[in-house]
Write a protein that holds these residues in place. Structure first.
Motif, mmCIF file in Angstrom:
data_model
loop_
_atom_site.group_PDB
_atom_site.id
_atom_site.type_symbol
_atom_site.label_atom_id
_atom_site.label_comp_id
_atom_site.label_asym_id
_atom_site.label_seq_id
_atom_site.Cartn_x
_atom_site.Cartn_y
_atom_site.Cartn_z
ATOM 1 N N VAL A 7 12.390 -60.137 7.262
ATOM 2 C CA VAL A 7 12.683 -60.328 5.844
ATOM 3 C C VAL A 7 12.679 -61.820 5.524
ATOM 4 N N ALA A 8 11.956 -62.196 4.462
ATOM 5 C CA ALA A 8 11.885 -63.586 4.023
ATOM 6 C C ALA A 8 12.647 -63.793 2.717
ATOM 7 N N GLY A 9 12.906 -62.712 1.999
ATOM 8 C CA GLY A 9 13.636 -62.806 0.734
ATOM 9 C C GLY A 9 13.909 -61.426 0.192
ATOM 10 N N ARG A 10 14.950 -61.330 -0.626
ATOM 11 C CA ARG A 10 15.315 -60.014 -1.160
ATOM 12 C C ARG A 10 15.967 -60.204 -2.523
ATOM 13 N N GLN A 11 15.631 -59.313 -3.442
ATOM 14 C CA GLN A 11 16.258 -59.279 -4.765
ATOM 15 C C GLN A 11 16.795 -57.873 -4.962
ATOM 16 N N GLY A 12 18.096 -57.764 -5.170
ATOM 17 C CA GLY A 12 18.716 -56.463 -5.414
ATOM 18 C C GLY A 12 18.311 -55.917 -6.773
ATOM 19 N N SER A 23 11.579 -67.452 1.998
ATOM 20 C CA SER A 23 11.447 -68.502 3.005
ATOM 21 C C SER A 23 10.048 -68.552 3.609
ATOM 22 N N GLU A 24 9.770 -69.679 4.285
ATOM 23 C CA GLU A 24 8.467 -69.848 4.920
ATOM 24 C C GLU A 24 8.362 -68.973 6.165
ATOM 25 N N GLY A 25 7.125 -68.773 6.594
ATOM 26 C CA GLY A 25 6.865 -67.972 7.785
ATOM 27 C C GLY A 25 5.977 -68.717 8.761
ATOM 28 N N LYS A 26 5.484 -67.979 9.748
ATOM 29 C CA LYS A 26 4.593 -68.570 10.751
ATOM 30 C C LYS A 26 3.149 -68.487 10.276
ATOM 31 N N LYS A 27 2.374 -69.479 10.662
ATOM 32 C CA LYS A 27 0.952 -69.470 10.341
ATOM 33 C C LYS A 27 0.318 -68.237 10.982
ATOM 34 N N GLY A 28 -0.497 -67.544 10.228
ATOM 35 C CA GLY A 28 -1.157 -66.342 10.726
ATOM 36 C C GLY A 28 -0.463 -65.049 10.337
ATOM 37 N N ASP A 29 0.809 -65.126 9.918
ATOM 38 C CA ASP A 29 1.509 -63.928 9.465
ATOM 39 C C ASP A 29 1.002 -63.519 8.087
ATOM 40 N N ALA A 30 1.097 -62.238 7.814
ATOM 41 C CA ALA A 30 0.800 -61.729 6.479
ATOM 42 C C ALA A 30 2.096 -61.741 5.667
ATOM 43 N N LEU A 31 1.969 -61.818 4.357
ATOM 44 C CA LEU A 31 3.107 -61.733 3.450
ATOM 45 C C LEU A 31 3.183 -60.293 2.964
ATOM 46 N N ILE A 32 4.376 -59.718 3.018
ATOM 47 C CA ILE A 32 4.574 -58.325 2.616
ATOM 48 C C ILE A 32 5.445 -58.312 1.372
ATOM 49 N N VAL A 33 5.005 -57.593 0.356
ATOM 50 C CA VAL A 33 5.736 -57.477 -0.898
ATOM 51 C C VAL A 33 6.022 -55.997 -1.131
ATOM 52 N N GLY A 74 -2.255 -69.827 2.943
ATOM 53 C CA GLY A 74 -1.031 -70.339 2.345
ATOM 54 C C GLY A 74 0.142 -69.385 2.334
ATOM 55 N N VAL A 75 -0.030 -68.152 2.816
ATOM 56 C CA VAL A 75 1.087 -67.204 2.756
ATOM 57 C C VAL A 75 2.244 -67.585 3.664
ATOM 58 N N GLU A 76 2.012 -68.512 4.593
ATOM 59 C CA GLU A 76 3.111 -68.936 5.475
ATOM 60 C C GLU A 76 4.088 -69.882 4.760
ATOM 61 N N LYS A 77 3.697 -70.401 3.611
ATOM 62 C CA LYS A 77 4.562 -71.323 2.868
ATOM 63 C C LYS A 77 5.701 -70.581 2.178
ATOM 64 N N LYS A 78 6.801 -71.312 1.917
ATOM 65 C CA LYS A 78 7.866 -70.714 1.127
ATOM 66 C C LYS A 78 7.371 -70.601 -0.303
ATOM 67 N N VAL A 89 13.211 -51.039 -17.425
ATOM 68 C CA VAL A 89 12.830 -50.878 -16.022
ATOM 69 C C VAL A 89 13.837 -51.583 -15.110
ATOM 70 N N ARG A 90 14.274 -50.848 -14.066
ATOM 71 C CA ARG A 90 15.086 -51.429 -12.996
ATOM 72 C C ARG A 90 14.193 -51.585 -11.782
ATOM 73 N N TRP A 91 14.300 -52.716 -11.105
ATOM 74 C CA TRP A 91 13.460 -52.969 -9.935
ATOM 75 C C TRP A 91 14.258 -53.716 -8.884
ATOM 76 N N SER A 92 13.794 -53.613 -7.649
ATOM 77 C CA SER A 92 14.297 -54.418 -6.538
ATOM 78 C C SER A 92 13.098 -54.739 -5.664
ATOM 79 N N MET A 93 13.242 -55.778 -4.830
ATOM 80 C CA MET A 93 12.084 -56.213 -4.059
ATOM 81 C C MET A 93 12.519 -56.837 -2.744
ATOM 82 N N THR A 94 11.695 -56.626 -1.734
ATOM 83 C CA THR A 94 11.869 -57.286 -0.446
ATOM 84 C C THR A 94 10.564 -57.990 -0.108
ATOM 85 N N ILE A 95 10.673 -59.247 0.283
ATOM 86 C CA ILE A 95 9.521 -60.014 0.758
ATOM 87 C C ILE A 95 9.685 -60.157 2.260
ATOM 88 N N GLY A 96 8.626 -59.885 2.996
ATOM 89 C CA GLY A 96 8.700 -59.973 4.443
ATOM 90 C C GLY A 96 7.498 -60.665 5.042
#
Length: 113
Positions: A7-12, A23-33, A74-78, A89-96
């Motif tokens: 998990v890199a970020g979360r919004q309830g 937050s930032e990640g490692k080079k080569g990782d994919a960003l998950i939304v 650039g997906v490794e950047k914060k 609309v109610r929404w929540s999100m997790t970034i990984g």
């Protein structure tokens, strides 16, 4: 998220629009939304600095979850996620972060069935 993803970020649960950082990640990782929404209307998700965005239609009676994986430069950047949404609309999100999907080999060309 599964055991191979972090998990890199979360919004309830949020009603209407909003924004949060991840937050930032490692080079080569994919960003998950991963977005969960409920309530009649369309939300628009925008991810910076990678300039990725998508609309998502939310239903009135049931919550639904959409999972997107992004593997662009650039997906490794914060960054920051912004959501434009009506107050209905109610929404929540997790970034990984996780391993990018394996590339599919191109299909044979010129073959007929």
């Amino acid at each position: 998220m599964d055991d191979t993803e972090t998990v890199a970020g979360r919004q309830g649960e949020t009603r209407g629009g909003g924004a949060f950082e991840f937050s930032e990640g490692k080079k080569g990782d994919a960003l998950i939304v991963a977005v969960r929404c409920q309530g009649k209307g369309e939300i628009k998700v925008s991810v910076k600095p990678v300039n990725v965005g998508f609309p998502l239609e939310c239903a009135a009676g049931e919550a639904s979850t959409t999972y997107n994986q992004v593997g662009v430069a650039g997906v490794e950047k914060k960054g920051t996620v912004s959501v434009l949404a009506p107050s209905t609309v109610r929404w929540s999100m997790t970034i990984g972060r996780g391993e990018p999907p394996e590339a599919q080999p191109p299909g044979p060309s010129g073959e007929t069935e």
